[in-house]
Design a protein around this motif. Structure first.
Motif, PDB file in Angstrom:
ATOM      1  N   LEU A 132       0.865  -1.183   0.000  1.00  0.00           N
ATOM      2  CA  LEU A 132       0.000   0.000   0.000  1.00  0.00           C
ATOM      3  C   LEU A 132       0.902   1.233   0.000  1.00  0.00           C
ATOM      4  CD1 LEU A 132      -2.894   1.067   0.126  1.00  0.00           C
ATOM      5  CD2 LEU A 132      -2.710   1.044   2.623  1.00  0.00           C
ATOM      6  N   PRO A 133       1.020   1.947  -1.113  1.00  0.00           N
ATOM      7  CA  PRO A 133       1.980   3.054  -1.211  1.00  0.00           C
ATOM      8  C   PRO A 133       1.539   4.285  -0.431  1.00  0.00           C
ATOM      9  CG  PRO A 133       0.665   2.923  -3.204  1.00  0.00           C
ATOM     10  CD  PRO A 133       0.294   1.723  -2.371  1.00  0.00           C
ATOM     11  N   LEU A 134       2.511   5.139  -0.158  1.00  0.00           N
ATOM     12  CA  LEU A 134       2.253   6.408   0.508  1.00  0.00           C
ATOM     13  C   LEU A 134       1.564   7.377  -0.440  1.00  0.00           C
ATOM     14  CD1 LEU A 134       5.762   6.870   2.145  1.00  0.00           C
ATOM     15  CD2 LEU A 134       3.650   6.592   3.447  1.00  0.00           C
ATOM     16  N   ASP A 135       0.659   8.184   0.085  1.00  0.00           N
ATOM     17  CA  ASP A 135       0.114   9.325  -0.633  1.00  0.00           C
ATOM     18  C   ASP A 135       0.829  10.581  -0.150  1.00  0.00           C
ATOM     19  OD1 ASP A 135      -1.739   7.952  -2.157  1.00  0.00           O
ATOM     20  OD2 ASP A 135      -3.275   8.050  -0.600  1.00  0.00           O
ATOM     21  N   ALA A 136       0.876  11.609  -0.979  1.00  0.00           N
ATOM     22  CA  ALA A 136       1.557  12.842  -0.599  1.00  0.00           C
ATOM     23  C   ALA A 136       1.000  13.415   0.702  1.00  0.00           C
ATOM     24  CB  ALA A 136       1.430  13.875  -1.724  1.00  0.00           C
ATOM     25  N   GLY A 137      -0.310  13.317   0.891  1.00  0.00           N
ATOM     26  CA  GLY A 137      -0.925  13.859   2.095  1.00  0.00           C
ATOM     27  C   GLY A 137      -0.569  13.100   3.360  1.00  0.00           C
ATOM     28  N   ASP A 138      -0.079  11.864   3.203  1.00  0.00           N
ATOM     29  CA  ASP A 138       0.275  11.061   4.374  1.00  0.00           C
ATOM     30  C   ASP A 138       1.482  11.610   5.123  1.00  0.00           C
ATOM     31  OD1 ASP A 138      -1.779   9.307   3.865  1.00  0.00           O
ATOM     32  OD2 ASP A 138      -0.522   7.900   2.732  1.00  0.00           O
TER      33      ASP A 138
END
Length: 261
Positions: A132-138
């Motif tokens: 599950l990749p990171l999102d920029a908002g994370d």
């Protein structure tokens, strides 16, 4: 020192963090043990310095006791940042550790309230289809593994009942604190009131969804963290913690928790 140990190291390191509105510098020293099923497997010590709203921390950790038969891991941790009305604002976090001939490192930098760079060595292995990749908002408004477990509150009653966002260089997770009980505890350098929270571990992104250890931490583990006040600073930090794992309970315990003269 595998990645789960960074979370435990965070619990140890955060017990030495403090801040003050006064300009005079304050320094603290802490010594800790990590035990598994009652057997000591690691020791750690931390030295911290606080001046105004700024902090710096230097720590050391190593395998100990029977664990030395199987693991010769040693490591150092450094962290810096500041406190604001919005909470802790980390600037840098770095962990360097060796295990035999293997050398590893995690380096995280922050800017403008968000992660600006992150480096992990050796580089992570290729991701599987369950990643599950990171999102920029994370990566906005997060704390490093040390700062994630330090709470600024007006009283013991307000320590729990909150969610803390953590980023360890690869994974983003939420630590949800729910109040359990109040009590007292005594270790060398501290004797006084405490509050215990149930900590629920919620992985958000940057992890393998089928990883059994993380699924256990999320769905079945019982994590209890006991916080104590650091003088009159308004900062509360872990002084004791237990983490349920698939094969038994890990205990993090402060042996020394005191101001340096």
């Amino acid at each position: 020192m595998p990645r789960p140990t960074l979370v435990l190291a965070a619990l140890l390191a955060s017990t030495t963090m403090a801040t003050s509105s006064a300009p005079a510098a304050e320094a603290f020293h802490g010594e800790y043990t990590i035990s598994f099923l009652g057997i000591t497997v690691a020791r750690s010590s931390f030295d911290s310095r606080y001046e105004g709203d700024k902090y710096t921390i230097d720590g050391r950790a190593s395998a100990a006791g029977l664990a030395l038969i199987f693991d010769d891991t040693t490591g150092t941790l450094t962290a810096s940042g500041r406190f604001s009305r919005a909470g802790i604002q980390p600037q840098a976090f770095r962990a360097d550790y060796t295990s035999g001939k293997k050398v590893s490192m995690v380096d995280i930098r922050f800017s403008g309230g968000a992660v600006s760079s992150s480096k992990v060595l050796p580089p992570p292995k290729p991701r599987g289809d369950d990643w599950l990749p990171l999102d920029a908002g994370d990566l906005k408004g997060v704390a490093d593994p040390i700062g994630a477990t330090v709470i600024r509150a007006d009283s013991l009653d307000e320590v729990c009942g909150r969610t803390v966002k953590m980023y360890d260089g690869e994974m983003r997770a939420n630590l949800v604190l729910t109040p359990v009980s109040k009590g007292k505890m005594a270790v060398k350098g501290y004797q006084g009131p405490t509050v215990t929270c149930l900590m629920t571990f919620q992985p958000v992104s940057g992890y393998a969804q089928r990883r059994k250890a993380l699924k256990f931490l999320r769905d079945r583990s019982k994590i209890m963290v006991t916080f104590a006040p650091l003088g009159q600073t308004g900062i509360y930090a872990p002084i004791h913690a237990t983490v349920g794992t698939e094969i038994g309970t890990i205990t993090v315990k402060a042996r020394r928790f005191e101001a340096k003269s």
